[in-house]
Design a protein around this motif. Structure first.
Motif, PDB file in Angstrom:
ATOM      1  N   GLY A 194       0.774  -1.236  -0.177  1.00 20.51           N
ATOM      2  CA  GLY A 194       0.031   0.088   0.088  1.00 20.51           C
ATOM      3  C   GLY A 194       0.778   1.215   0.238  1.00 20.51           C
ATOM      4  O   GLY A 194       0.524   2.314  -0.171  1.00 20.51           O
ATOM      5  N   GLN A 195       2.248   1.209   0.018  1.00 15.74           N
ATOM      6  CA  GLN A 195       3.129   2.534   0.202  1.00 15.74           C
ATOM      7  C   GLN A 195       4.416   1.684  -0.056  1.00 15.74           C
ATOM      8  O   GLN A 195       4.810   0.830   0.850  1.00 15.74           O
ATOM      9  CB  GLN A 195       2.876   3.227   1.423  1.00 15.74           C
ATOM     10  CG  GLN A 195       3.912   4.180   1.440  1.00 15.74           C
ATOM     11  CD  GLN A 195       3.377   5.401   0.526  1.00 15.74           C
ATOM     12  OE1 GLN A 195       2.478   5.530   0.213  1.00 15.74           O
ATOM     13  NE2 GLN A 195       4.436   6.369   0.473  1.00 15.74           N
ATOM     14  N   PRO A 196       5.258   2.569  -1.157  1.00 17.42           N
ATOM     15  CA  PRO A 196       6.487   1.932  -1.195  1.00 17.42           C
ATOM     16  C   PRO A 196       7.445   2.645  -0.121  1.00 17.42           C
ATOM     17  O   PRO A 196       7.080   3.604   0.532  1.00 17.42           O
ATOM     18  CB  PRO A 196       6.925   2.333  -2.639  1.00 17.42           C
ATOM     19  CG  PRO A 196       5.880   3.662  -2.890  1.00 17.42           C
ATOM     20  CD  PRO A 196       4.932   3.170  -1.775  1.00 17.42           C
ATOM     21  N   GLU A 197       8.684   2.092  -0.064  1.00 19.96           N
ATOM     22  CA  GLU A 197       9.825   2.491   0.739  1.00 19.96           C
ATOM     23  C   GLU A 197      10.239   3.878   0.418  1.00 19.96           C
ATOM     24  O   GLU A 197      10.205   4.825   1.051  1.00 19.96           O
ATOM     25  CB  GLU A 197      11.132   1.558   0.684  1.00 19.96           C
ATOM     26  CG  GLU A 197      12.091   2.233   1.729  1.00 19.96           C
ATOM     27  CD  GLU A 197      13.314   1.160   1.787  1.00 19.96           C
ATOM     28  OE1 GLU A 197      14.315   1.727   2.124  1.00 19.96           O
ATOM     29  OE2 GLU A 197      13.318   0.190   1.263  1.00 19.96           O
ATOM     30  N   ILE A 198      10.365   4.202  -0.922  1.00 16.46           N
ATOM     31  CA  ILE A 198      10.894   5.376  -1.421  1.00 16.46           C
ATOM     32  C   ILE A 198       9.369   6.265  -1.943  1.00 16.46           C
ATOM     33  O   ILE A 198       8.591   5.561  -2.468  1.00 16.46           O
ATOM     34  CB  ILE A 198      11.529   5.438  -2.758  1.00 16.46           C
ATOM     35  CG1 ILE A 198      12.819   4.742  -2.514  1.00 16.46           C
ATOM     36  CG2 ILE A 198      11.782   6.528  -3.498  1.00 16.46           C
ATOM     37  CD1 ILE A 198      13.703   4.377  -3.636  1.00 16.46           C
ATOM     38  N   ASP A 199       9.286   7.344  -1.257  1.00 17.38           N
ATOM     39  CA  ASP A 199       7.948   8.068  -1.322  1.00 17.38           C
ATOM     40  C   ASP A 199       7.811   8.428  -2.792  1.00 17.38           C
ATOM     41  O   ASP A 199       8.660   9.145  -3.396  1.00 17.38           O
ATOM     42  CB  ASP A 199       8.005   9.225  -0.539  1.00 17.38           C
ATOM     43  CG  ASP A 199       6.547   9.892  -0.698  1.00 17.38           C
ATOM     44  OD1 ASP A 199       5.612   9.537  -0.521  1.00 17.38           O
ATOM     45  OD2 ASP A 199       6.653  11.297  -0.764  1.00 17.38           O
ATOM     46  N   PRO A 200       6.496   8.314  -3.229  1.00 15.81           N
ATOM     47  CA  PRO A 200       6.392   8.246  -4.713  1.00 15.81           C
ATOM     48  C   PRO A 200       5.426   9.447  -4.993  1.00 15.81           C
ATOM     49  O   PRO A 200       4.825   9.831  -6.151  1.00 15.81           O
ATOM     50  CB  PRO A 200       5.423   7.043  -5.082  1.00 15.81           C
ATOM     51  CG  PRO A 200       4.681   6.683  -4.070  1.00 15.81           C
ATOM     52  CD  PRO A 200       5.522   7.166  -2.699  1.00 15.81           C
ATOM     53  N   HIS A 201       5.776  10.460  -4.345  1.00 18.38           N
ATOM     54  CA  HIS A 201       5.140  11.789  -4.461  1.00 18.38           C
ATOM     55  C   HIS A 201       5.082  12.516  -5.797  1.00 18.38           C
ATOM     56  O   HIS A 201       4.168  12.738  -6.665  1.00 18.38           O
ATOM     57  CB  HIS A 201       5.516  12.887  -3.561  1.00 18.38           C
ATOM     58  CG  HIS A 201       4.818  14.108  -3.455  1.00 18.38           C
ATOM     59  ND1 HIS A 201       3.704  14.367  -2.772  1.00 18.38           N
ATOM     60  CD2 HIS A 201       5.106  15.174  -4.206  1.00 18.38           C
ATOM     61  CE1 HIS A 201       3.323  15.459  -3.096  1.00 18.38           C
ATOM     62  NE2 HIS A 201       3.847  16.134  -3.806  1.00 18.38           N
ATOM     63  N   HIS A 202       6.475  12.351  -6.602  1.00 15.33           N
ATOM     64  CA  HIS A 202       6.553  13.035  -7.850  1.00 15.33           C
ATOM     65  C   HIS A 202       6.416  11.800  -8.910  1.00 15.33           C
ATOM     66  O   HIS A 202       5.950  12.490 -10.026  1.00 15.33           O
ATOM     67  CB  HIS A 202       7.964  13.377  -7.983  1.00 15.33           C
ATOM     68  CG  HIS A 202       8.189  14.527  -7.164  1.00 15.33           C
ATOM     69  ND1 HIS A 202       8.971  14.470  -5.861  1.00 15.33           N
ATOM     70  CD2 HIS A 202       8.439  16.078  -7.327  1.00 15.33           C
ATOM     71  CE1 HIS A 202       9.182  15.845  -5.516  1.00 15.33           C
ATOM     72  NE2 HIS A 202       8.692  16.615  -6.122  1.00 15.33           N
ATOM     73  N   SER A 203       6.399  10.786  -8.716  1.00  9.63           N
ATOM     74  CA  SER A 203       6.059   9.809  -9.784  1.00  9.63           C
ATOM     75  C   SER A 203       4.516   9.396  -9.613  1.00  9.63           C
ATOM     76  O   SER A 203       4.377   8.712 -10.784  1.00  9.63           O
ATOM     77  CB  SER A 203       7.096   8.484  -9.688  1.00  9.63           C
ATOM     78  OG  SER A 203       8.434   9.008  -9.484  1.00  9.63           O
ATOM     79  N   ASP A 204       3.952   9.580  -8.926  1.00 14.47           N
ATOM     80  CA  ASP A 204       2.366   9.235  -8.594  1.00 14.47           C
ATOM     81  C   ASP A 204       1.674   9.367 -10.041  1.00 14.47           C
ATOM     82  O   ASP A 204       1.542  10.785 -10.112  1.00 14.47           O
ATOM     83  CB  ASP A 204       1.769   9.543  -7.576  1.00 14.47           C
ATOM     84  CG  ASP A 204       0.274   8.874  -7.119  1.00 14.47           C
ATOM     85  OD1 ASP A 204      -0.336   8.270  -7.976  1.00 14.47           O
ATOM     86  OD2 ASP A 204       0.076   9.069  -5.961  1.00 14.47           O
ATOM     87  N   ILE A 205       1.139   8.436 -10.639  1.00 19.78           N
ATOM     88  CA  ILE A 205       0.411   8.706 -12.031  1.00 19.78           C
ATOM     89  C   ILE A 205      -0.856   9.370 -11.713  1.00 19.78           C
ATOM     90  O   ILE A 205      -1.469  10.173 -12.470  1.00 19.78           O
ATOM     91  CB  ILE A 205       0.245   7.494 -12.807  1.00 19.78           C
ATOM     92  CG1 ILE A 205      -0.320   7.832 -14.190  1.00 19.78           C
ATOM     93  CG2 ILE A 205      -0.769   6.527 -12.009  1.00 19.78           C
ATOM     94  CD1 ILE A 205      -0.331   6.540 -15.120  1.00 19.78           C
ATOM     95  N   ALA A 206      -1.442   9.624 -10.328  1.00 16.42           N
ATOM     96  CA  ALA A 206      -2.633  10.117  -9.923  1.00 16.42           C
ATOM     97  C   ALA A 206      -2.307  11.796  -9.917  1.00 16.42           C
ATOM     98  O   ALA A 206      -3.374  12.340  -9.581  1.00 16.42           O
ATOM     99  CB  ALA A 206      -3.135   9.436  -8.721  1.00 16.42           C
ATOM    100  N   ARG A 207      -1.147  12.280 -10.125  1.00 20.63           N
ATOM    101  CA  ARG A 207      -0.994  13.617  -9.908  1.00 20.63           C
ATOM    102  C   ARG A 207      -1.653  14.518 -10.723  1.00 20.63           C
ATOM    103  O   ARG A 207      -1.608  15.598 -10.534  1.00 20.63           O
ATOM    104  CB  ARG A 207       0.563  13.943  -9.706  1.00 20.63           C
ATOM    105  CG  ARG A 207       1.459  13.569 -11.346  1.00 20.63           C
ATOM    106  CD  ARG A 207       2.804  13.655 -10.967  1.00 20.63           C
ATOM    107  NE  ARG A 207       3.758  13.474 -11.940  1.00 20.63           N
ATOM    108  CZ  ARG A 207       3.913  12.212 -12.418  1.00 20.63           C
ATOM    109  NH1 ARG A 207       3.750  11.307 -11.937  1.00 20.63           N
ATOM    110  NH2 ARG A 207       4.582  12.467 -13.840  1.00 20.63           N
ATOM    111  N   PHE A 208      -2.060  14.017 -12.016  1.00 20.61           N
ATOM    112  CA  PHE A 208      -2.539  14.909 -12.954  1.00 20.61           C
ATOM    113  C   PHE A 208      -3.982  15.376 -13.025  1.00 20.61           C
ATOM    114  O   PHE A 208      -4.781  14.639 -12.633  1.00 20.61           O
ATOM    115  CB  PHE A 208      -2.154  14.316 -14.276  1.00 20.61           C
ATOM    116  CG  PHE A 208      -0.937  14.058 -14.660  1.00 20.61           C
ATOM    117  CD1 PHE A 208       0.032  15.165 -14.917  1.00 20.61           C
ATOM    118  CD2 PHE A 208      -0.260  13.014 -14.457  1.00 20.61           C
ATOM    119  CE1 PHE A 208       1.407  14.913 -15.542  1.00 20.61           C
ATOM    120  CE2 PHE A 208       1.050  12.577 -14.862  1.00 20.61           C
ATOM    121  CZ  PHE A 208       1.926  13.635 -15.120  1.00 20.61           C
TER     122      PHE A 208
END
Length: 850
Positions: free
Chosen positions: A387-401
């Protein structure tokens, strides 16, 4: 064990009809996803690709495969380093070193900035002279160089071999089957319990019913996404490469890589030895895009579908520059191989990783380059598993758009701009030039007439400062910034607007705010399950609360208003709106007891703050706006004459005032009314440079994506409260653990004590992202391995100091402690001014709560 499963009908391997998860793609990304999912315990994995193995014809097969690990962005640097570690463990990582060379002084200044990023992530690096470059690369023309940035851990990897190893790992675990030469014809999406989700993959070999599907097909991703009725925002783009040889001096090394890789940054080119020849690649040519549907088939491709015939007219200028750099070797050899190689570009240059926001259990791991591929694959596998990776995916999250960005027109406009920034010098505050004016506030004509300088916030044009306030600079005696880099995308007007607001009153355009509304009988219980702080407050009260991921890190940080018994309004930042919308809607109850609306386009928000804000508000409404009649942290609906507005008494700038929520059709009239009512008090328009930086820093307010992310806890950020609510919520177990343990880091406010550069004797001003060090220049690393880095930097005009926010270890988080900040390859003295969340200015909050 062979990794290349036989795929012909008579192979003896029956083509599956069901799977737990179908992974589409067998390049380095798809292979990495299969390997990592298997390692994390997934079984019944089916991997398919339309090409042959081990090279199915995507960019994995033609990429240059080198890793320059230094990146200014923490997330991307972490993915690079994790990938390099994985390649090393597989025995396919060859360190050769790399030199980024400068032909201009401006580029050398960028290299000084790169020294800071190298220090942040613990990557060995040094600045080198032209003579030192010549010593490492004897055939280079050092006379045209100013200097360089050398990193000895730059490496080249065998991505095809790595892919084979990933597949073998999954097969040895009995977790997966891989089928090559299989064409995907459709992705079947059905509505289950009111939610669209993936249920099957249809291929030319048959249908595979599945619970999950992962798209890892790079340049073909938009085509597959369309099959599922969704959109993956990337475009296939050309990156030109040639291979020149044979070259005797390279052949004599007897190695694939006998010299460091050169990145000729000012010409947007690279030169990389490939055994006895030299590969030259370019990012300097015009943007050349294709549609996924236009990529030729395998049978129609001379080399592979992503290796297209080169257009030499585009490459000729770069060939001349390469010849100037390496005349003795490139001028005597022939071009053996030349392509327009396809790669994936996205509108903001970050990968596209995560669950699709509109199709449940359909995941993307796309727009991932060789350098970060294994790390991205691990990120996705952990995300799917935990449910959450070790490296925070804030910039890569595809839901950002936002929706405005999820179309080909936007994607291509932005990609055309950022393609030539691949090797560019990009300022942290730099604004996009393309796709401007797409989203504007309803009072945009008013702010434009005032000379607003707009920065984008979630695609919305938001005033950062107003040229109409230029006269305030002299009035308040604000200094400028002497160095062009420090002053870029900044103005002394920001500090002047700050002081004018503190002196009397200012109005702030907050139209980019994202506004959600939840209503229905299950609303309170639902929101209790999503938030750290209790939402069970009286109608008319507000709730500030973190929203956590399963590990107890920050997923969001927002404010809620309870406006009726079963109705809550949620406000979140423009940069996080789509991610927050996805998170909340993903967890909505299946019983229909909660109804969600996105009201962002229905409302505009205007801020009114300053010592005279109550006087202005009293002229706007007949309602009681006294401290007793309208306490801090409450909300009311009032009338501005005949116009209904919702007022929320809150402050992000540390002064008395309100946020004014008005329906869009009334917004311009409300702007005019506020401006007219404030005229006698000298009201000024105030930009986001105050709201988001100077005012926020003086109050020590944390910002999602800067101070707050998935890698830091509520306790470390100083946002925990004395008690924990009884209701369960996402991340509660981890949050309780964090409360019991001593924090590994504490967020602090620091002041810069001396700005004078030893190099040129002028004042320098940090921009964020710099290393906090001990006085002798040693990095500060907490017990979790996190480095102390400046999360926000900016002026504190009311304090007369330049302020920095940064996490420090408890040992260093001591009031008055003397430390340093490493900026542009120099150390500057700083002092710990605040430990924790107490504001450096007006620490009792008297100014905004009285």
């Amino acid at each position: 064990m062979s990794t290349d499963f036989p795929t012909a009908p008579d192979s003896g391997s029956a083509f599956p009809t069901t799977a737990k998860v179908v992974v589409i793609g067998a390049g380095i990304v798809g292979n990495g996803v299969v390997g990592h999912l298997a390692e994390l315990g997934w079984r019944d994995i089916v991997q398919i690709d339309k090409g042959p193995l081990p090279n199915p014809g995507g960019s994995t097969g033609h990429a240059s495969n080198f890793i320059f690990p230094v990146d200014h962005n923490r997330e991307m640097a972490a993915l690079n380093l994790d990938s390099q570690r994985q390649y090393t463990e597989m025995g396919v990582n060859t360190e050769c070193g790399g030199i980024e060379i400068a032909r201009t002084d401006e580029r050398m200044e960028e290299f000084r900035r790169r020294m800071v990023s190298a220090k942040n992530w613990g990557i060995p690096a040094k600045l080198v002279t032209p003579a030192e470059i010549k010593e490492m690369v004897p055939f280079i023309n050092e006379e045209i160089l100013v200097g360089g940035f050398y990193s000895p851990t730059v490496s080249v990897v065998d991505s095809l071999r790595a892919g084979t190893i990933f597949r073998e790992k999954a097969q040895e675990l009995g977790a997966s089957q891989t089928f090559a030469n299989v064409e995907v014809e459709d992705l079947i999406v059905e509505t289950v319990d009111g939610v669209k989700q993936i249920v099957a993959v249809v291929t030319d070999r048959g249908r595979i019913d599945c619970d999950y599907c992962v798209i890892c097909v790079g340049v073909w991703a938009p085509k597959l996404a369309a099959m599922a009725g969704t959109f993956i925002p990337l475009t296939p783009a050309v990156h030109q490469m040639i291979d020149v040889g044979p070259i005797p001096v390279l052949e004599e090394t007897g190695k694939e890589l006998g010299f460091p890789i050169i990145r000729d940054m000012d010409t947007f080119c690279y030169e990389r030895q490939s055994a006895g020849s030299m590969e030259v690649g370019s990012y300097a040519h015009r943007p050349i895009f294709m549609k996924a549907e236009e990529i030729p088939s395998i049978k129609d491709s001379r080399l592979s579908p992503t290796e297209l015939p080169i257009t030499m007219d585009d490459f000729d200028p770069q060939l001349e520059q390469a010849l100037e750099l390496m005349p003795d070797i490139l001028g005597t050899a022939e071009i053996k191989y030349a392509i327009n190689g396809l790669l994936s570009l996205t509108p903001d240059a970050f990968p596209l990783i995560g669950e699709m926001p509109d199709v449940k259990n359909l995941w993307s791991c796309c727009a991932v380059w060789i350098k970060e591929a294994p790390g991205a694959a691990r990120m996705l596998a952990e995300w799917m598993t935990h449910g959450q990776p070790e490296i925070d995916p804030h910039h890569s999250d595809i839901a950002r758009f936002y929706d405005y960005a999820r179309n080909d027109s936007h994607v291509r406009a932005r990609c055309a701009e950022h393609f030539q920034k691949t090797y560019g010098i990009v300022h942290p505050r730099e604004q996009w030039a393309s796709e401007r004016g797409v989203r504007t506030a309803p009072w945009h004509d008013r702010t434009e007439a005032l000379g607003a300088v707009y920065f984008l916030a979630g695609g919305m044009e938001r005033p950062h400062w107003y040229e109409s306030n230029a006269g305030l600079v002299e009035k308040f005696g604000v200094e400028g910034r002497e160095h062009e880099w420090d002053a870029r995308w900044w103005s002394p007007i920001i500090n002047a607007e700050h002081l004018a607001l503190k002196d009397s009153v200012g109005m702030v355009d907050l139209a980019p705010f994202v506004v959600f509304e939840f209503d229905g009988p299950g609303t309170m219980d639902f929101l209790q399950s999503m938030t750290v702080n209790s939402v069970n407050v009286p109608v008319g009260k507000s709730i500030y609360t973190p929203v956590l991921d399963v590990n107890g890190g920050f997923r969001s940080d927002l404010t809620m208003l309870r406006i009726a018994e079963n109705t809550y309004r949620v406000m979140t930042g423009a940069f996080d709106g789509p991610r927050d919308k996805f998170w909340f809607t993903k967890h909505l109850p299946e019983d229909g007891s909660v109804h969600f609306q996105d009201l962002t386009s229905s409302y505009a928000v205007l801020g009114l703050w300053g010592p005279n804000a109550r006087k202005v508000m009293s002229k706007l409404t007949e309602s009681d706006v006294s401290n007793e009649g309208f306490p801090y942290g409450t909300t009311q609906e009032v009338l501005f004459d005949s116009i209904p507005v919702r007022l929320f008494r809150i402050s992000y700038v540390g002064e008395l005032g309100w946020e004014i929520y008005v329906q869009t059709e009334h917004a311009r009239a409300v702007w005019d009314k506020v401006a007219a009512a404030g005229a006698e008090f000298g009201i000024v328009p105030v930009g986001a440079g105050v709201y988001g930086t100077t005012g926020r820093l003086e109050k020590g307010y944390r910002l999602m994506g800067s101070e707050l992310d998935g890698e830091y806890t509520v306790v470390e950020a100083g946002l925990h409260r004395p008690k924990v609510k009884s209701a369960d919520f996402i991340g509660k177990a981890a949050y309780l653990e964090h409360r019991e343990e001593d924090p590994a880091a504490i967020l602090c406010t620091l002041t810069v004590e001396d700005h004078i550069s030893a190099r040129d004797g002028i004042k320098r001003f940090m921009v964020g992202g710099e290393t906090i060090t001990t006085p002798d220049g040693e990095r500060i690393v907490d017990r979790k391995g996190r480095v102390s880095v400046v999360t926000t930097a900016g002026s504190g005009p009311s304090t007369g100091k330049f302020l920095l926010l940064a996490y420090l270890t408890p040992k260093h988080a001591v009031l008055g402690n003397d430390l340093c900040v490493y900026y542009m390859d120099e150390l500057y003295p700083v002092k710990v001014a605040v430990v924790g969340s107490t504001p450096i200015f007006d620490p009792t909050d008297a100014r905004m709560k009285s």
